[in-house]
Design a protein around this motif. Sequence first.
Motif, short mmCIF file in Angstrom:
data_model
loop_
_atom_site.label_atom_id
_atom_site.label_comp_id
_atom_site.label_asym_id
_atom_site.label_seq_id
_atom_site.Cartn_x
_atom_site.Cartn_y
_atom_site.Cartn_z
N ALA A 53 33.31 39.25 40.31
CA ALA A 53 32.49 40.42 39.80
C ALA A 53 33.60 41.07 38.32
O ALA A 53 34.72 41.23 38.68
N ILE A 54 32.99 41.26 37.37
CA ILE A 54 33.72 42.00 36.30
C ILE A 54 32.89 43.21 36.12
O ILE A 54 31.65 43.50 35.71
N ILE A 55 33.69 44.22 36.18
CA ILE A 55 33.13 45.80 36.18
C ILE A 55 33.79 46.47 35.14
O ILE A 55 35.01 46.01 34.64
N HIS A 223 27.06 46.37 36.15
CA HIS A 223 27.19 47.80 35.94
C HIS A 223 27.23 48.62 37.52
O HIS A 223 27.67 49.58 37.39
N ASN A 224 26.75 47.87 38.27
CA ASN A 224 26.50 48.43 39.51
C ASN A 224 27.73 48.12 40.40
O ASN A 224 27.78 47.18 40.89
N MET A 225 28.51 49.26 40.60
CA MET A 225 29.75 49.02 41.52
C MET A 225 29.41 48.67 43.11
O MET A 225 29.96 47.65 43.60
N GLN A 226 28.37 49.26 43.48
CA GLN A 226 27.88 48.88 44.87
C GLN A 226 27.61 47.23 45.00
O GLN A 226 27.96 46.47 45.98
N GLY A 247 41.82 41.64 41.75
CA GLY A 247 41.88 41.26 42.74
C GLY A 247 41.22 41.20 43.74
O GLY A 247 39.94 41.10 43.21
N PRO A 248 41.37 40.84 45.14
CA PRO A 248 40.28 40.85 46.11
C PRO A 248 39.32 42.14 45.82
O PRO A 248 39.87 43.16 46.00
N THR A 249 38.04 41.92 46.02
CA THR A 249 37.25 43.02 46.07
C THR A 249 37.55 44.31 47.04
O THR A 249 37.55 45.45 46.46
N GLU A 250 37.63 43.77 48.12
CA GLU A 250 38.08 44.96 49.19
C GLU A 250 39.22 45.89 48.83
O GLU A 250 39.23 47.05 48.58
N GLU A 251 40.24 45.14 48.08
CA GLU A 251 41.67 45.73 47.56
C GLU A 251 41.14 46.49 46.40
O GLU A 251 41.79 48.00 46.33
N ILE A 252 40.33 46.15 45.45
CA ILE A 252 40.13 46.96 44.35
C ILE A 252 39.44 48.14 44.90
O ILE A 252 39.52 49.49 44.14
N PHE A 253 38.51 48.00 45.74
CA PHE A 253 37.45 49.17 45.90
C PHE A 253 38.05 50.15 47.16
O PHE A 253 37.56 51.29 46.94
#
Length: 270
Positions: A53-55, A223-226, A247-253
């Motif tokens: 994902a690109i946010i 645009h939806n972070m969820q 990085g891995p999504t879990e790490e980023i969030f």
Amino acid sequence: MKLEILQNHETVRTAPVPEAEALVDVRHLNLFYGEKQALFDISVRFPKKQVTAIIGPSGCGKSTLLRSLNRMNDLIPGVRVTGEVLYEGVNIYDPRVDPVAVRRHIGMVFQKPNPFPKTIFENVAFGLRLMGVKGSELEDRVVAALKRAALWEEVREVFKKQSGLRLSGGQQQRLCIARAIAVEPPLLLMDEPTSALDPIATQAIEDLILELKSRYTVIIVTHNMQQAARVSDRTLFMHLGVLVEEGPTEEIFTKPKHPYTEAYITGRFG
């Protein structure tokens, strides 16, 4: 917090993707619209058969980066690109590479569904016909694509008679996905694919994205972070044309390393 332009920033990376695992390897990519620079020295790898994902906030370069991966930006007058985008080891910006051929090999789904004014069958068959697929093989591959796009059960009785334009918005988007994957592209690009859809249709597309990654590499701008948290394996955060962190999504969030990433994730800007 005060945000500064980060042109000389070095991207923060968590568990970077090894070169051998990357389908796409972007190296020092810069993009200009005339005199205005929109992307600044982007280097990132996109792993095979994962969802990335690109946010980032509006105008940060998300869609510009996505469209650089299949040379869609070439269609805009005055665009200039430096750097490399290696797709399966080939630089798609090499002067010897035909951009039309690039777009045939990389599927793309846009923000607004764009079915052709043709039957459901002919919508999905379009790219296959260009490839010379005919007869029973053509029908088999159309049906297979509709099944993979989770649309077959809803259209099986009418797919050779009904126009794609008569489908609901969510069905039209799944039809566009079926059209994109019918030619079996290794890479599927999605630019805000659910932003025009209701929650039920959005759920259907998200479920589909999770299923598709077993066969394809998927890169999605959202645009939806969820949504990014739900569907992606890796996440890129961009700001003002710069790749700030990836990085891995879990790490980023849960444990972002750059203060701008944390500010965006927690809603302090964007």
